[in-house]
Design an enzyme around this catalytic site. Structure first.
Site, PDB file in Angstrom:
ATOM      1  N   SER A  67      -0.028  -1.389  -0.263  1.00 38.41           N
ATOM      2  CA  SER A  67      -0.104  -0.350  -0.145  1.00 38.41           C
ATOM      3  C   SER A  67       1.166   0.935  -0.082  1.00 38.41           C
ATOM      4  O   SER A  67       1.787   1.663  -0.648  1.00 38.41           O
ATOM      5  CB  SER A  67      -0.633  -0.050   1.371  1.00 38.41           C
ATOM      6  OG  SER A  67      -1.882   1.221   1.127  1.00 38.41           O
ATOM      7  N   ASP A 287      -5.470   2.357  -3.357  1.00 39.29           N
ATOM      8  CA  ASP A 287      -7.389   2.612  -1.317  1.00 39.29           C
ATOM      9  C   ASP A 287      -7.350   3.328  -0.785  1.00 39.29           C
ATOM     10  O   ASP A 287      -8.433   3.664   0.068  1.00 39.29           O
ATOM     11  CB  ASP A 287      -7.172   0.933  -1.170  1.00 39.29           C
ATOM     12  CG  ASP A 287      -6.112   1.252  -0.039  1.00 39.29           C
ATOM     13  OD1 ASP A 287      -5.419   2.003  -0.212  1.00 39.29           O
ATOM     14  OD2 ASP A 287      -5.688   0.220   0.768  1.00 39.29           O
ATOM     15  N   ASN A 389      -7.568   9.386   6.900  1.00 38.57           N
ATOM     16  CA  ASN A 389      -6.485   9.360   5.984  1.00 38.57           C
ATOM     17  C   ASN A 389      -7.438   8.338   4.701  1.00 38.57           C
ATOM     18  O   ASN A 389      -6.911   8.847   3.472  1.00 38.57           O
ATOM     19  CB  ASN A 389      -5.302   8.026   6.194  1.00 38.57           C
ATOM     20  CG  ASN A 389      -6.424   6.556   6.285  1.00 38.57           C
ATOM     21  OD1 ASN A 389      -7.396   6.243   5.325  1.00 38.57           O
ATOM     22  ND2 ASN A 389      -6.323   5.418   7.334  1.00 38.57           N
ATOM     23  N   PRO A 519      -3.523   1.761  23.488  1.00 39.07           N
ATOM     24  CA  PRO A 519      -2.720   1.258  23.143  1.00 39.07           C
ATOM     25  C   PRO A 519      -2.435   0.799  21.813  1.00 39.07           C
ATOM     26  O   PRO A 519      -2.895   0.210  20.548  1.00 39.07           O
ATOM     27  CB  PRO A 519      -2.642  -0.179  23.618  1.00 39.07           C
ATOM     28  CG  PRO A 519      -4.138  -0.075  23.316  1.00 39.07           C
ATOM     29  CD  PRO A 519      -4.265   1.500  23.687  1.00 39.07           C
TER      30      PRO A 519
END
Length: 561
Positions: A67, A287, A389, A519
């Site tokens: 990606s 994508d 994003n 986390p």
């Protein structure tokens, strides 16, 4: 599993010894690492894909890509029968076989799993796996490893779909399993015809002239630029210029959606000549999608139009079309009420969430990760999800589409040419244009363009729907990230005791303050996200909460993301 099958797995896996001292984990993006250590992993995922095909009696997909990562990396991920991601139930098996140190231990794990899943090897059920790869030089050798893994399962065959975008491969898997045509030309035809249908349904033709028509696309020097070149041949009236096509530049280096979204600066090959022009960036495997403009020649920063704004544009349009149907009584008279949901993570800018709430939309929050967003979106008649994003899509339930088709046919006979009929046709066109298998920068781009033309909006008008709250992300290195336990879609830290109360006390000091910790899923860090009314306040809140994490968790240092 007979002796011949066992022998095949042992002999073929001995040609792909796993790298020493490396432990890989299957996550949202599959396995991803430096390409030089991935041959064994890709071979073993080939085995998994063949088994998955046998188990589901469906076509499975394997995509070789990393990606938005640097060109020296690569990865592999599985596309399930729906075209979506590998079911989470199989992820532990993926981890165990990827990290099995010897062929014998690999075989044992496969045997145990096959028995548990009840997978039959009687030859009556062939397995088929579609293979795709992006433009990385390492793709060819990893493709061969995947083929070897697939062919080590008796009755399994691999079909090489060539160099494709990740969303194309997922689309092909979904189409194959629905009994539809699934070649690249079929993908192009479905997108272009659906786009043209939306343009034909624009209520006022003069709006096309009002919208700014020029679009400049940053192709990230990846596969998306090549496919967009092929697609745009069938798009009349849309002026697309593609830069960073990969002929000279390096994949994802100073270019692409990930770079633009994080750095908020122009990608390579863009400059002062592009002031005011509508621009978009794809990522390396197409994508993800973000839009941007350069506000002035003297500006070093862009005006970013990220995934939150794309989601908002889609939600506004879909809500409008559903409202037109409702106003005509079409969704009430038969007792059916379509449920529209907008799915976000805690990283969505608070201003976008507030704007969507003001529109009266139902909003659901999930933990970070596309698999959680996709799963939640599937609970609605129409579910829209996007991450900031630029990765996201729209899901239409089979029940809603069946109802919509029936309603469209009914309207054709008694209300031809009505606004209700046009709204039904628009929704059907959107369901075919958008890639319902996975986020797709090319289909998303065409839907954005169609909606902007429909509404007569410039990118500035779109971007001005709301003003993002200033934010800051930090990561704090810790000894044990599992000491932090969260709930409420990662917005509340329930462990260690007392940490959330300390965070709340800091948040209360800042107007429009919002902050959470979570986390990391891949490294020993705790991530901090903060928002406030000014950038200075957001920075201060993030730093204060990073110090709280340090006090409670014994962290080593913190840095900006």
């Amino acid at each position: 599993m007979n002796d011949h099958q066992k022998s095949l797995i042992l002999s073929s896996s001995s040609q792909f010894p796993p790298p020493q001292g490396v432990k890989l984990s299957y996550g949202t993006s599959g396995f991803r690492a430096d390409a030089s250590i991935l041959q064994s992993t890709v071979f073993r995922v080939g085995i998994l894909a063949a088994l998955r095909s046998l188990r589901t009696q469906s076509v499975i997909g394997l995509m070789i890509t990393a990606s938005h990562n640097q060109v020296s990396d690569n990865g592999i991920k599985v596309g399930d029968p729906s075209g979506g991601m590998l079911t989470q139930d199989w992820e532990p098996f993926a981890d165990s076989i990827a990290n099995a140190p010897t062929p014998q231990e690999l075989l044992q794990l496969v045997e145990e799993f096959v028995a548990k899943e009840g997978i039959r090897f009687d030859g009556s059920r062939p397995a088929k796996v579609l293979l795709g790869r992006d433009t990385r030089p390492s793709g060819d050798s990893l493709l061969e490893a995947a083929k070897q893994g697939i062919s080590s399962i008796v009755g399994a065959s691999a079909v090489d779909m060539g160099i494709v975008t990740t969303p194309q491969l997922h689309w092909m898997v979904r189409a194959k399993n629905k009994g539809l045509k699934a070649a690249e030309l079929d993908y192009f035809e479905q997108l272009s015809s659906s786009y043209r249908c939306l343009l034909d349904l624009i209520p006022n033709g003069s709006k096309v002239e009002k919208a700014e028509n020029k679009l400049v696309v940053d192709g990230a020097n990846g596969v998306g630029s090549e496919k967009l070149e092929g697609l745009k041949k069938s798009l009349d009236g849309l002026d697309i210029e593609i830069r960073n096509t990969g002929k000279e530049g390096v994949l994802n280096e100073g270019v692409g959606a990930d770079f633009v979204q994080k750095e908020k600066i122009l990608p390579q090959e863009f400059g002062p000549k592009d002031v005011g022009i509508r621009c978009a960036s794809l990522d390396g495997d197409a994508d993800r999608l973000v839009y941007f403009t350069l506000p002035s020649e003297s500006s070093s920063k862009i005006d970013l139009v990220d995934g939150d704004k794309i989601l908002t544009l889609f939600a506004v349009f879909i809500k409008e079309q559903l409202s037109i149907l409702t106003e005509g009584g079409q969704m009430v008279e038969d007792g059916y009420h379509a449920r529209l949901g907008v799915i976000q993570t805690a990283y969505a800018n608070g201003a976008s969430t507030n704007y969507l709430r003001q529109l009266g939309l139902e909003i659901a929050l999930t933990p970070t990760g596309v698999k959680y967003l996709h799963e939640k979106a599937a609970e609605y008649d129409v579910g829209i999800y996007f991450e900031a994003n630029g990765h996201g899509t729209i899901l239409f339930s089979d029940h809603f589409l069946s109802w919509l088709e029936a309603k469209n046919n009914e309207l054709a006979s008694r209300s031809k040419g009505s606004e209700q009929k046009k709204a039904a046709l628009r929704l059907l066109a959107v369901s075919k244009l958008i890639n319902q298998a996975v986020g797709d920068a090319l289909s998303g781009l065409l839907l954005v363009e169609a909606i902007l033309i429909h509404k007569g909006w410039s990118i500035c008008k779109w971007n001005g729907l709301y003003q993002d709250l200033p934010s800051r992300q930090l990561k704090v290195k810790v000894i044990d990230r599992t000491a932090v336990v969260t709930e409420n879609a990662e917005t509340i830290a329930v462990k260690p005791p007392g940490i959330q109360e300390a965070i709340n006390a800091e948040i209360a000091k800042y107007p429009c303050g919002r902050c959470f910790i979570r986390p990391s899923g891949t490294e020993d860090v705790v991530r901090v996200y903060a928002e406030a009314s000014t950038q200075e306040a957001a920075d201060s809140l993030a730093n204060s909460v990073a110090k709280i994490a340090d006090q409670f968790l014994g962290s080593r240092s913190s840095s900006s993301v």
